[in-house]
Design a protein around this motif. Structure first.
Motif, PDB file in Angstrom:
ATOM      1  N   ALA A 328      32.654  14.248  47.137  1.00 51.21           N
ATOM      2  CA  ALA A 328      32.124  13.074  47.187  1.00 51.21           C
ATOM      3  C   ALA A 328      30.569  13.061  47.143  1.00 51.21           C
ATOM      4  O   ALA A 328      29.756  12.146  46.796  1.00 51.21           O
ATOM      5  N   GLN A 329      30.458  14.643  48.281  1.00 49.43           N
ATOM      6  CA  GLN A 329      29.262  14.455  48.854  1.00 49.43           C
ATOM      7  C   GLN A 329      28.253  14.875  47.394  1.00 49.43           C
ATOM      8  O   GLN A 329      26.966  14.839  47.090  1.00 49.43           O
ATOM      9  N   GLN A 330      28.682  15.374  46.362  1.00 48.45           N
ATOM     10  CA  GLN A 330      28.316  16.291  45.218  1.00 48.45           C
ATOM     11  C   GLN A 330      27.835  14.489  44.542  1.00 48.45           C
ATOM     12  O   GLN A 330      26.646  14.982  43.714  1.00 48.45           O
ATOM     13  N   VAL A 331      28.990  13.954  44.267  1.00 50.48           N
ATOM     14  CA  VAL A 331      28.308  12.396  43.387  1.00 50.48           C
ATOM     15  C   VAL A 331      27.578  11.762  43.720  1.00 50.48           C
ATOM     16  O   VAL A 331      26.532  11.382  43.226  1.00 50.48           O
ATOM     17  N   ARG A 332      27.342  11.350  45.920  1.00 53.07           N
ATOM     18  CA  ARG A 332      25.686  11.416  45.998  1.00 53.07           C
ATOM     19  C   ARG A 332      24.724  12.252  45.240  1.00 53.07           C
ATOM     20  O   ARG A 332      23.839  10.820  45.079  1.00 53.07           O
ATOM     21  N   ALA A 333      25.233  13.087  45.746  1.00 57.20           N
ATOM     22  CA  ALA A 333      23.475  13.866  45.732  1.00 57.20           C
ATOM     23  C   ALA A 333      23.227  14.307  44.374  1.00 57.20           C
ATOM     24  O   ALA A 333      21.456  13.468  43.921  1.00 57.20           O
ATOM     25  N   ALA A 334      24.530  14.411  42.891  1.00 58.81           N
ATOM     26  CA  ALA A 334      23.629  13.324  41.793  1.00 58.81           C
ATOM     27  C   ALA A 334      23.139  12.359  41.355  1.00 58.81           C
ATOM     28  O   ALA A 334      22.263  12.352  40.570  1.00 58.81           O
ATOM     29  N   PHE A 335      23.862  11.197  42.178  1.00 61.46           N
ATOM     30  CA  PHE A 335      23.002   9.789  41.850  1.00 61.46           C
ATOM     31  C   PHE A 335      21.527   9.774  41.911  1.00 61.46           C
ATOM     32  O   PHE A 335      20.412   9.611  42.183  1.00 61.46           O
ATOM     33  N   ILE A 336      21.533  10.667  43.864  1.00 58.16           N
ATOM     34  CA  ILE A 336      19.770  10.631  44.717  1.00 58.16           C
ATOM     35  C   ILE A 336      19.187  11.229  43.452  1.00 58.16           C
ATOM     36  O   ILE A 336      18.055  10.627  43.455  1.00 58.16           O
ATOM     37  N   LYS A 337      19.607  12.583  42.768  1.00 62.28           N
ATOM     38  CA  LYS A 337      18.397  13.007  42.322  1.00 62.28           C
ATOM     39  C   LYS A 337      18.347  12.271  40.706  1.00 62.28           C
ATOM     40  O   LYS A 337      17.514  12.813  40.161  1.00 62.28           O
ATOM     41  N   THR A 338      18.689  11.578  40.489  1.00 61.43           N
ATOM     42  CA  THR A 338      18.673  10.529  39.491  1.00 61.43           C
ATOM     43  C   THR A 338      17.338   9.412  39.563  1.00 61.43           C
ATOM     44  O   THR A 338      17.105   8.398  38.703  1.00 61.43           O
ATOM     45  N   ILE A 339      17.591   9.004  41.107  1.00 59.49           N
ATOM     46  CA  ILE A 339      17.096   7.768  41.683  1.00 59.49           C
ATOM     47  C   ILE A 339      15.128   8.201  41.186  1.00 59.49           C
ATOM     48  O   ILE A 339      14.617   9.759  41.877  1.00 59.49           O
ATOM     49  N   PRO A 340      14.175   7.750  39.843  1.00 64.47           N
ATOM     50  CA  PRO A 340      13.144   8.631  40.560  1.00 64.47           C
ATOM     51  C   PRO A 340      11.820   7.413  41.317  1.00 64.47           C
ATOM     52  O   PRO A 340      11.112   6.839  40.351  1.00 64.47           O
ATOM     53  N   ARG A 341      12.238   8.536  42.614  1.00 68.84           N
ATOM     54  CA  ARG A 341      11.247   8.068  43.563  1.00 68.84           C
ATOM     55  C   ARG A 341       9.336   7.549  43.333  1.00 68.84           C
ATOM     56  O   ARG A 341       8.883   6.871  43.439  1.00 68.84           O
TER      57      ARG A 341
END
Length: 563
Positions: A328-341
């Motif tokens: 679950a943490q890996q999926v959350r981390a993956a999603f954060i990596k997609t956010i174009p801050r």
């Protein structure tokens, strides 16, 4: 004046009522124990409540209420009202977890006492406070030192109203007696009734027929409230226990669309607005300067962020993967990596503030003491901007089948958030996430209800300069931690932070908190809000802004009008 969201709860000390939409109007109605000035100095309103440090070891604080202060029904404001605030926020009397319905509203549980309030530093006051001086004073003794004790206790809803509504008392005096007796005797049957009414009894979206549900202890009285349209406030003629305003009446309109509020200002329908800042809004208000409109364009107290639900059996919840927290943490981390801050800041914020940067701390404002050191150590460097390849790699390692569907909650009628969502949606799609628009007009009230969303985009606004308030957003079962996130390391750091007496130690424990948040992939932060306040200087003067809630309302008693 105009605001972008309608009022919905007279009790903003509850979890679901803790929103700027409620805080601003209540600031006009509630006498303040303390407030911040233009330079963010904490001002004790000694005309209302004096705060005396009796002892530092053990930390003992005595509050005394002005004997002339009274609620608008004539019942005195006194120590009983402060006792209620302590009881609700300390968590001392809770016997179970708070439950909410599908709309995020608290629902009573049989034989369970559960106040919808944060277990703040007041939880360190283990023993029931003592009331003295004829009911005017209350003394709190802390079990350990608490760094933010000067701002720990605030005045909330009237105790006597709950005593009458929940406990059947016939008048204010007997109601207060009944309430205090319930607290002192730990009467669970009575306290359940008190908590249940405290949680939702003061929620309303139009003027209630029962005047006791919207009493004033402050400068203004609420005299009218039309659902989703406006609130009317008239000056309280009896109020003399705090700064007194000169304006006799305020109409507080609800205009969700920022450009519509600017148009209302131009048409003379309103005299002030604090809309969501966009390039179009800034251009529109600047065009009104030649008509006598003053424009404040500054950095505010609110920061934009994305959180993810770990308690709804959705894509970020370990339960979806058979309890596998690492997956679950890996999926959350993956999603954060997609956010174009960086892209969000460059496209939406820099046109308003050319020096704008991403905010890289959950707890500190860019430019504040310790911020640079925090960013160097907290782990945020790993998440600086979108990393689509890295996100794909994490999903592959987790063995998660794509596309991963994410229901995304944000304000439906907020143009900037609509634009942010589109940018995040386009970026996330490249890595295998399908973002579903779950925006709502009542998004704020829905935050506790993670059944309807998987990720949320909104802003946290600072209400004070204290360091310990950050923990309410992240600690296990914290008031604003709606997502089931829990970290033993973070919780331990929060305990240490509560008792930290030096800036060096406070920063040390804040860094520990943030290391946990970034490494656990709790969520991410994006930018510090730009703020625009536009006012008709031909009619309204002395409008100023501070980077804390209630923003431009902080000095309403200094406002003057020419007509």
């Amino acid at each position: 004046m105009a605001w972008n969201q309608s009022f919905y709860s007279y009790n903003n000390l509850t979890g679901h009522g803790n929103a700027v939409a409620n805080t601003n109007p209540l600031y006009l109605m509630e006498a303040q124990v303390n407030y911040y000035d233009q330079d963010l100095n904490l001002i004790n309103n000694d005309q209302f409540v004096t705060c005396q440090l009796v002892s530092q070891d053990p930390l003992t604080v005595k509050y005394t209420v002005n004997k002339n202060a009274k609620w608008s029904d004539g019942v005195p404001v006194d120590a009983s009202d402060l006792m209620l605030s302590w009881a609700a926020q300390s968590g001392k009397y809770n016997t179970g977890e708070l439950k909410t319905d599908d709309n995020g509203n608290p629902i009573p549980q049989p034989n369970v006492v559960a106040f919808d309030a944060s277990s703040t530093g007041l939880a360190l006051v283990k023993d029931t406070p003592t009331i003295s001086d004829g009911g005017q004073s209350i003394t709190l003794k802390y079990s350990t030192f608490f760094a933010d004790y000067p701002i720990a206790l605030t005045m909330g809803v009237p105790a006597h109203v709950i005593g009458m509504k929940a406990l059947g008392a016939k008048d204010g005096a007997s109601a207060k007696t009944a309430m205090n007796t319930a607290f002192q005797k730990d009467d669970k049957a009575a306290l359940k009734k008190v908590a249940d009414f405290y949680n939702t009894g003061f929620d309303f979206t139009e003027l209630p027929s029962d005047k006791e549900l919207y009493l004033s202890s402050g400068a203004y009285l609420l005299t009218d409230f039309k659902k989703d349209q406006y609130m009317t406030f008239k000056v309280n003629p009896d109020y003399n226990w705090g700064p007194k305003p000169s304006i006799q009446q305020i109409t507080y309109r609800f205009i969700p669309d920022a450009m519509a509020s600017v148009q209302a200002l131009q048409n003379g329908e309103i005299d002030m607005t604090n809309p969501q800042a966009t390039v179009d809004v800034l251009g529109a208000v600047n065009n009104l300067k030649n008509q006598g409109v003053d424009v404040i364009n500054t950095i505010g107290s609110t920061y934009e962020h994305v959180d993810m639900a770990e308690n709804n059996k959705g894509p970020f919840d370990p339960a979806t993967y058979g309890g596998d927290k690492a997956k679950a943490q890996q999926v959350r981390a993956a999603f954060i990596k997609t956010i174009p801050r960086q892209n969000i800041v460059s496209r939406l914020i820099k046109p308003l503030n050319p020096t704008a940067t991403t905010r890289d701390s959950f707890t500190l404002v860019p430019g504040s003491p310790g911020y640079d050191e925090m960013v160097q150590q907290n782990g945020s460097a790993n998440w600086k901007d979108a990393d689509i390849a890295g996100a794909k790699d994490l999903l592959a390692k987790a063995g998660v089948k794509t596309p991963v569907t994410v229901r995304f909650l944000f304000a439906k009628d907020n143009t900037r958030r609509q634009n942010e969502f589109k940018l995040i949606q386009q970026s996330a799609q490249q890595a295998g996430f399908t973002l579903v628009d779950a925006s709502r007009t009542d998004w704020g009230a829905q935050l506790p209800n993670t059944k309807i969303y998987d990720a949320s985009l909104f802003g946290w606004q600072s209400t004070n300069t204290g360091v310990t308030a950050n923990c309410d957003n992240y600690k296990t079962k914290g008031q604003n931690n709606f997502y089931g996130y829990s970290s033993a390391a973070l919780d331990a750091a929060c305990v240490k932070l509560n008792a930290a007496t030096t800036p060096e130690d406070q920063l040390k424990y804040l860094i520990e908190i943030e290391k946990a948040l970034w490494s656990d992939s709790f969520g991410t932060v994006i930018f510090q809000f730009p703020e625009i306040v536009a006012s008709n200087s031909k009619k309204l003067q002395n409008v100023k802004m501070i980077p804390l809630s209630p923003g431009p309302f902080w000095n309403f008693w200094e406002w003057t009008t020419t007509s």
